[in-house]
Scaffold this active site. Sequence first.
Site, PDB file in Angstrom:
ATOM      1  N   GLY A   6      -3.812   9.960  14.801  1.00 49.03           N
ATOM      2  CA  GLY A   6      -2.266   9.862  13.802  1.00 49.03           C
ATOM      3  C   GLY A   6      -2.874   9.947  12.457  1.00 49.03           C
ATOM      4  N   HIS A   7      -3.891  10.896  12.003  1.00 52.02           N
ATOM      5  CA  HIS A   7      -4.470  10.615  10.758  1.00 52.02           C
ATOM      6  C   HIS A   7      -3.455  10.939   9.714  1.00 52.02           C
ATOM      7  CE1 HIS A   7      -8.474  11.043   8.456  1.00 52.02           C
ATOM      8  NE2 HIS A   7      -7.681  10.533   7.628  1.00 52.02           N
ATOM      9  N   THR A  42       0.755  -1.181  -0.102  1.00 53.05           N
ATOM     10  CA  THR A  42      -0.041  -0.076   0.235  1.00 53.05           C
ATOM     11  C   THR A  42       0.933   1.131   0.011  1.00 53.05           C
ATOM     12  OG1 THR A  42      -1.544   1.442   1.305  1.00 53.05           O
ATOM     13  CG2 THR A  42      -0.142  -0.289   2.576  1.00 53.05           C
ATOM     14  N   ASP A  43       0.058   2.202  -0.696  1.00 58.70           N
ATOM     15  CA  ASP A  43       0.956   3.558  -0.472  1.00 58.70           C
ATOM     16  C   ASP A  43       1.183   4.202   1.008  1.00 58.70           C
ATOM     17  OD1 ASP A  43      -1.625   4.413  -0.032  1.00 58.70           O
ATOM     18  OD2 ASP A  43      -1.588   6.261  -1.576  1.00 58.70           O
ATOM     19  N   GLU A  44       0.392   3.559   1.766  1.00 60.85           N
ATOM     20  CA  GLU A  44       0.381   4.185   3.369  1.00 60.85           C
ATOM     21  C   GLU A  44       1.903   3.674   4.021  1.00 60.85           C
ATOM     22  OE1 GLU A  44      -2.830   3.516   5.892  1.00 60.85           O
ATOM     23  OE2 GLU A  44      -4.366   3.894   4.322  1.00 60.85           O
ATOM     24  N   LYS A  50       1.910  -3.431   7.350  1.00 56.83           N
ATOM     25  CA  LYS A  50       2.383  -3.671   5.884  1.00 56.83           C
ATOM     26  C   LYS A  50       3.977  -3.413   5.582  1.00 56.83           C
ATOM     27  CE  LYS A  50      -0.506  -4.546   2.878  1.00 56.83           C
ATOM     28  NZ  LYS A  50      -1.004  -5.726   2.451  1.00 56.83           N
ATOM     29  N   ARG A  60      -9.594  10.605  13.060  1.00 54.45           N
ATOM     30  CA  ARG A  60      -8.747   9.430  13.256  1.00 54.45           C
ATOM     31  C   ARG A  60      -7.570   9.767  14.225  1.00 54.45           C
ATOM     32  NH1 ARG A  60      -7.647   6.284   7.948  1.00 54.45           N
ATOM     33  NH2 ARG A  60      -9.496   5.131   8.376  1.00 54.45           N
ATOM     34  N   TYR A  67      -1.961  -0.506  11.164  1.00 54.35           N
ATOM     35  CA  TYR A  67      -1.974  -1.171   9.662  1.00 54.35           C
ATOM     36  C   TYR A  67      -0.815  -0.820   8.902  1.00 54.35           C
ATOM     37  CZ  TYR A  67      -3.347  -1.550   4.810  1.00 54.35           C
ATOM     38  OH  TYR A  67      -3.395  -1.734   3.506  1.00 54.35           O
TER      39      TYR A  67
HETATM   40  P1  NAD Z   1     -10.461  -6.620   2.242  1.00 58.29           P
HETATM   41  O1  NAD Z   1     -10.162  -6.686   3.651  1.00 58.29           O
HETATM   42  O2  NAD Z   1     -11.435  -6.355   1.378  1.00 58.29           O
HETATM   43  O3  NAD Z   1      -9.999  -8.481   1.940  1.00 58.29           O
HETATM   44  C1  NAD Z   1      -9.249  -8.980   2.658  1.00 58.29           C
HETATM   45  C2  NAD Z   1      -9.262 -10.631   2.403  1.00 58.29           C
HETATM   46  O4  NAD Z   1      -8.402 -11.260   3.261  1.00 58.29           O
HETATM   47  C3  NAD Z   1     -10.504 -10.977   2.849  1.00 58.29           C
HETATM   48  O5  NAD Z   1     -11.273 -11.704   1.825  1.00 58.29           O
HETATM   49  C4  NAD Z   1     -10.158 -11.949   4.158  1.00 58.29           C
HETATM   50  O6  NAD Z   1     -11.117 -12.922   4.407  1.00 58.29           O
HETATM   51  C5  NAD Z   1      -8.822 -12.340   3.775  1.00 58.29           C
HETATM   52  N1  NAD Z   1      -8.054 -12.653   4.985  1.00 58.29           N
HETATM   53  C6  NAD Z   1      -7.816 -11.832   6.065  1.00 58.29           C
HETATM   54  N2  NAD Z   1      -7.283 -12.452   6.933  1.00 58.29           N
HETATM   55  C7  NAD Z   1      -6.692 -13.603   6.357  1.00 58.29           C
HETATM   56  C8  NAD Z   1      -6.139 -14.666   6.725  1.00 58.29           C
HETATM   57  N3  NAD Z   1      -5.361 -14.768   8.171  1.00 58.29           N
HETATM   58  N4  NAD Z   1      -5.594 -15.813   5.911  1.00 58.29           N
HETATM   59  C9  NAD Z   1      -6.242 -15.769   4.750  1.00 58.29           C
HETATM   60  N5  NAD Z   1      -7.208 -14.878   4.214  1.00 58.29           N
HETATM   61  C10 NAD Z   1      -7.548 -13.674   5.220  1.00 58.29           C
HETATM   62  O7  NAD Z   1      -9.168  -6.059   1.691  1.00 58.29           O
HETATM   63  P2  NAD Z   1      -8.733  -5.124   0.157  1.00 58.29           P
HETATM   64  O8  NAD Z   1      -9.085  -3.839   0.299  1.00 58.29           O
HETATM   65  O9  NAD Z   1      -9.215  -6.073  -0.978  1.00 58.29           O
HETATM   66  O10 NAD Z   1      -7.227  -5.165   0.308  1.00 58.29           O
HETATM   67  C11 NAD Z   1      -6.521  -6.476  -0.215  1.00 58.29           C
HETATM   68  C12 NAD Z   1      -5.099  -6.140  -0.080  1.00 58.29           C
HETATM   69  O11 NAD Z   1      -4.756  -4.817  -0.854  1.00 58.29           O
HETATM   70  C13 NAD Z   1      -4.617  -5.901   1.221  1.00 58.29           C
HETATM   71  O12 NAD Z   1      -3.318  -6.411   1.393  1.00 58.29           O
HETATM   72  C14 NAD Z   1      -4.386  -4.278   1.558  1.00 58.29           C
HETATM   73  O13 NAD Z   1      -3.243  -4.193   2.500  1.00 58.29           O
HETATM   74  C15 NAD Z   1      -4.183  -3.855   0.128  1.00 58.29           C
HETATM   75  N6  NAD Z   1      -4.538  -2.694  -0.496  1.00 58.29           N
HETATM   76  C16 NAD Z   1      -5.698  -2.166  -0.286  1.00 58.29           C
HETATM   77  C17 NAD Z   1      -6.091  -0.839  -0.560  1.00 58.29           C
HETATM   78  C18 NAD Z   1      -7.490  -0.259  -0.703  1.00 58.29           C
HETATM   79  O14 NAD Z   1      -7.602   0.743  -1.089  1.00 58.29           O
HETATM   80  N7  NAD Z   1      -8.535  -1.266  -0.285  1.00 58.29           N
HETATM   81  C19 NAD Z   1      -5.113  -0.106  -1.292  1.00 58.29           C
HETATM   82  C20 NAD Z   1      -3.617  -0.507  -1.397  1.00 58.29           C
HETATM   83  C21 NAD Z   1      -3.389  -1.766  -0.723  1.00 58.29           C
HETATM   84  O1  DAU Z   2      -3.928   4.132   0.855  1.00 57.22           O
HETATM   85  C1  DAU Z   2      -4.189   2.861   0.575  1.00 57.22           C
HETATM   86  C2  DAU Z   2      -5.103   2.446   1.641  1.00 57.22           C
HETATM   87  O2  DAU Z   2      -6.543   2.907   1.686  1.00 57.22           O
HETATM   88  C3  DAU Z   2      -5.231   0.869   1.774  1.00 57.22           C
HETATM   89  O3  DAU Z   2      -3.915   0.484   2.153  1.00 57.22           O
HETATM   90  C4  DAU Z   2      -6.017   0.400   2.955  1.00 57.22           C
HETATM   91  O4  DAU Z   2      -6.389  -0.644   2.992  1.00 57.22           O
HETATM   92  C5  DAU Z   2      -7.527   1.180   2.746  1.00 57.22           C
HETATM   93  O5  DAU Z   2      -8.243   0.849   3.740  1.00 57.22           O
HETATM   94  C6  DAU Z   2      -7.377   2.665   2.507  1.00 57.22           C
HETATM   95  O6  DAU Z   2      -6.930   3.348   3.662  1.00 57.22           O
HETATM   96  P1  DAU Z   2      -7.778   4.799   4.028  1.00 57.22           P
HETATM   97  O7  DAU Z   2      -7.683   4.721   5.587  1.00 57.22           O
HETATM   98  O8  DAU Z   2      -7.043   5.933   3.570  1.00 57.22           O
HETATM   99  O9  DAU Z   2      -9.331   4.566   3.654  1.00 57.22           O
HETATM  100  P2  DAU Z   2     -10.647   4.735   4.471  1.00 57.22           P
HETATM  101  O10 DAU Z   2     -11.599   4.439   3.236  1.00 57.22           O
HETATM  102  O11 DAU Z   2     -10.549   4.061   5.998  1.00 57.22           O
HETATM  103  O12 DAU Z   2     -10.570   6.193   4.617  1.00 57.22           O
HETATM  104  C7  DAU Z   2     -10.467   7.322   3.514  1.00 57.22           C
HETATM  105  C8  DAU Z   2     -10.173   8.331   4.018  1.00 57.22           C
HETATM  106  O13 DAU Z   2     -11.488   9.095   4.716  1.00 57.22           O
HETATM  107  C9  DAU Z   2      -9.208   8.756   5.334  1.00 57.22           C
HETATM  108  O14 DAU Z   2      -8.674  10.062   5.217  1.00 57.22           O
HETATM  109  C10 DAU Z   2     -10.237   8.721   6.638  1.00 57.22           C
HETATM  110  C11 DAU Z   2     -11.494   9.202   6.120  1.00 57.22           C
HETATM  111  N1  DAU Z   2     -12.814   8.651   6.537  1.00 57.22           N
HETATM  112  C12 DAU Z   2     -13.009   7.263   6.611  1.00 57.22           C
HETATM  113  C13 DAU Z   2     -14.076   6.977   6.981  1.00 57.22           C
HETATM  114  C14 DAU Z   2     -14.326   5.272   7.264  1.00 57.22           C
HETATM  115  C15 DAU Z   2     -13.594   9.682   7.008  1.00 57.22           C
HETATM  116  O15 DAU Z   2     -13.561  10.748   7.065  1.00 57.22           O
HETATM  117  N2  DAU Z   2     -15.013   9.053   7.589  1.00 57.22           N
HETATM  118  C16 DAU Z   2     -15.191   7.746   7.468  1.00 57.22           C
HETATM  119  O16 DAU Z   2     -16.226   7.242   7.959  1.00 57.22           O
END
Ligand code: NAD
Ligand code: DAU
Length: 340
Positions: A272-273, A122-124, A151, A270, A147
């Site tokens: 440490g946002h 992730t970019d985080e 990662k 949040r 988180y």
């Molecule tokens: P998600 O939370 O929607 O899905 C996670 C999946 O992993 C689920 O199907 C869950 O059942 C499975 N899982 C969790 N723990 C497990 C374990 N111990 N063993 C086997 N399976 C397990 O996640 P997502 O948003 O689809 O993200 C997928 C990947 O991409 C993650 O590694 C996340 O860090 C990364 N990522 C997500 C985003 C985003 O914006 N969503 C951005 C950048 C990177």
């Molecule tokens: O940048 C990549 C990441 O993006 C991934 O690695 C993570 O898995 C994914 O969850 C996501 O993280 P964020 O924390 O950026 O996503 P989230 O949707 O939780 O929040 C997006 C932004 O919105 C963040 O600045 C927090 C804010 N937010 C979030 C929620 C849930 C709000 O203002 N209100 C909300 O209710």
Amino acid sequence: MKTLFVTGGAGFIGSEFIRQAVRRYRIVNYDKLTYAGNLDNLASVADNPNYALVKGDVCDAKAVAAAIPENCDAVVHFAAESHVDRSILSAEEFVLTNVLGTQVMLDVARHRKAKRFLHISTDEVGGDMRPDEWFSEDAPLKPNSPYAASKTAAEHFVRAAARTFGLDIVITRTSNNYGPYQFPEKLLPLAISNAMEDRPIPVYGDGMQVRDWVHVADNCRALLAVLEGGRSGETYHIGGGAPMANIDVLHLLLKILDKPETLLTSVTDRLGHDRRYAVDFRKTTKELGWRPEIPFDKGLRSTVEWYRDNAEWVRRCRSGEYRTYYEHMYGEREATAKRI
Ligand code: NAD
Ligand code: DAU
């Protein structure tokens, strides 16, 4: 046909990846089916002869070793705890799945002679960017949330496996994904589904935090490009190319939905946002020819349409009914890798 061992394929991004990749690959989806794993997301491929599901934990080395085909062409490792707010409430599960689970996957991939390991990061991991700063692949890692720390640790183990054991690895770091099938705890699906029901939308702090939104379909095209063409040992960034403040995203969303701005409700920020993420993905474009194709306003409109047309999916998520799908569909005759 080549075989991929995908972890976490029942989640938001993993399921889109499988829907795209199953046209060209045999896929074994290994997923623990936590609250984030939703087999409704994979209903369209459930009966595809190129697809099999194995329920299991990435921390369980024996179970992974039993499920992974010998000499598979690649492991695509999505499985993770992915929600920042949950990691602030309790980080334990994040350390287990994201760090230990990744190391287990690396060990098993090596012993079972997987040809490539694509690690989804992730970019985080780069932490906050200054207003004029862009996160490039070789910049230092400065994670700020539990988180992001988990990662980051995972990435270090992936690189260590490449250096120590010569494992063929590639790492991707993606910005915020959006699109269909995203669990309604993340900002956009939560805001869309709340707004549709005229419920308040929580805005953390001043809403000026900047995120770079990439459509999940664009992200998964990039993942396939990295899997197939990325240089061994390299990291590739993936982004949408148009970072926006959360408050601007929400204003655009309310305009699309024709809902009042009074739904926006300021809540405590949040802890440490991170203020701003901005991922520099020029290397991915230059080396692999990939660039995002879905402009954010267009992608957001189609995502809203999807949530409108799939109210039943959202209802099942919110009621928890989606968690009964596995028992209902598979019951005693648990699907295994043997199917393919
Ligand atoms: P998600 O939370 O929607 O899905 C996670 C999946 O992993 C689920 O199907 C869950 O059942 C499975 N899982 C969790 N723990 C497990 C374990 N111990 N063993 C086997 N399976 C397990 O996640 P997502 O948003 O689809 O993200 C997928 C990947 O991409 C993650 O590694 C996340 O860090 C990364 N990522 C997500 C985003 C985003 O914006 N969503 C951005 C950048 C990177
Ligand atoms: O940048 C990549 C990441 O993006 C991934 O690695 C993570 O898995 C994914 O969850 C996501 O993280 P964020 O924390 O950026 O996503 P989230 O949707 O939780 O929040 C997006 C932004 O919105 C963040 O600045 C927090 C804010 N937010 C979030 C929620 C849930 C709000 O203002 N209100 C909300 O209710």
